[in-house]
Design a protein around this motif. Sequence first.
Motif, PDB file in Angstrom:
ATOM      1  N   HIS A 129      19.871  48.420 -25.414  1.00  0.00           N
ATOM      2  CA  HIS A 129      18.577  48.143 -26.359  1.00  0.00           C
ATOM      3  C   HIS A 129      18.515  47.345 -27.224  1.00  0.00           C
ATOM      4  O   HIS A 129      17.959  46.283 -27.703  1.00  0.00           O
ATOM      5  CB  HIS A 129      18.071  49.608 -26.659  1.00  0.00           C
ATOM      6  N   GLU A 155      19.121  43.557 -26.216  1.00  0.00           N
ATOM      7  CA  GLU A 155      18.054  42.938 -25.813  1.00  0.00           C
ATOM      8  C   GLU A 155      16.810  42.358 -26.592  1.00  0.00           C
ATOM      9  O   GLU A 155      16.287  41.976 -26.847  1.00  0.00           O
ATOM     10  CB  GLU A 155      17.307  44.019 -24.794  1.00  0.00           C
ATOM     11  N   SER A 213      22.755  43.992 -15.992  1.00  0.00           N
ATOM     12  CA  SER A 213      21.441  45.219 -17.355  1.00  0.00           C
ATOM     13  C   SER A 213      20.286  44.367 -16.367  1.00  0.00           C
ATOM     14  O   SER A 213      20.040  42.935 -16.915  1.00  0.00           O
ATOM     15  CB  SER A 213      22.033  44.575 -18.089  1.00  0.00           C
ATOM     16  N   ARG A 261      17.831  44.891 -18.097  1.00  0.00           N
ATOM     17  CA  ARG A 261      17.083  44.450 -19.422  1.00  0.00           C
ATOM     18  C   ARG A 261      17.521  43.075 -19.776  1.00  0.00           C
ATOM     19  O   ARG A 261      16.651  42.118 -20.531  1.00  0.00           O
ATOM     20  CB  ARG A 261      17.271  45.789 -20.398  1.00  0.00           C
ATOM     21  N   GLN A 306      15.543  39.777 -20.138  1.00  0.00           N
ATOM     22  CA  GLN A 306      14.938  39.023 -21.256  1.00  0.00           C
ATOM     23  C   GLN A 306      15.587  37.613 -21.930  1.00  0.00           C
ATOM     24  O   GLN A 306      15.059  36.301 -22.115  1.00  0.00           O
ATOM     25  CB  GLN A 306      16.099  39.664 -22.817  1.00  0.00           C
TER      26      GLN A 306
END
Length: 183
Positions: A51, A54, A114, A116, A120
């Motif tokens: 997180h 990201e 990942s 995420r 991105q």
Amino acid sequence: MDSAEARERALDAAEELFYGRGVQSVGMDDVRGASGVSLKRLYQLFPAKEHLVEAYLERRDTRWRGQLAEYVEGHAEPEQRLLAVFDWLGMWFGEPGFRGCAWLNAYGELGATSARVAAQVRAHKRAFRAYLDALVAAAGLPGALAGQLFLLAEGAMATAGVTRSAEPAAEAREAARRLLDAA
């Protein structure tokens, strides 16, 4: 320290560490130490390192694209704006501490594991491509040219990251100029 300040301090530290050393070599404890944000607060703000990565990439994207657009918009002629993209890349490549494209670097480290981070990175690249599409359209040039300019810019970014030289931007600019002349 309120949550907004803690978030900014954590992101500032993460950006410096992730971009400078690589995402996988930096632990959350490193970010804690560099930011002064407690580990408990850090995990409240970013439940997992993914997180934080990201958020770092998202914030960097906003700043990167804003700086690029500001520089490019300083040029009056539409075709000069296209070439200005490469001039700006050259200035970026010449900055102290330049380590290549943060999104390519992150994708190389985490893209396969990942979703995420991969999302991105893809969002950043799509936005950059859309920006070039808009510049090409504003110049009244064939749409296919945007893809060619995108690949020149991306190739320059990758090469500059490896060689630690701004020269790839000048070489890509010359190739872009030839493409514009031919169009």
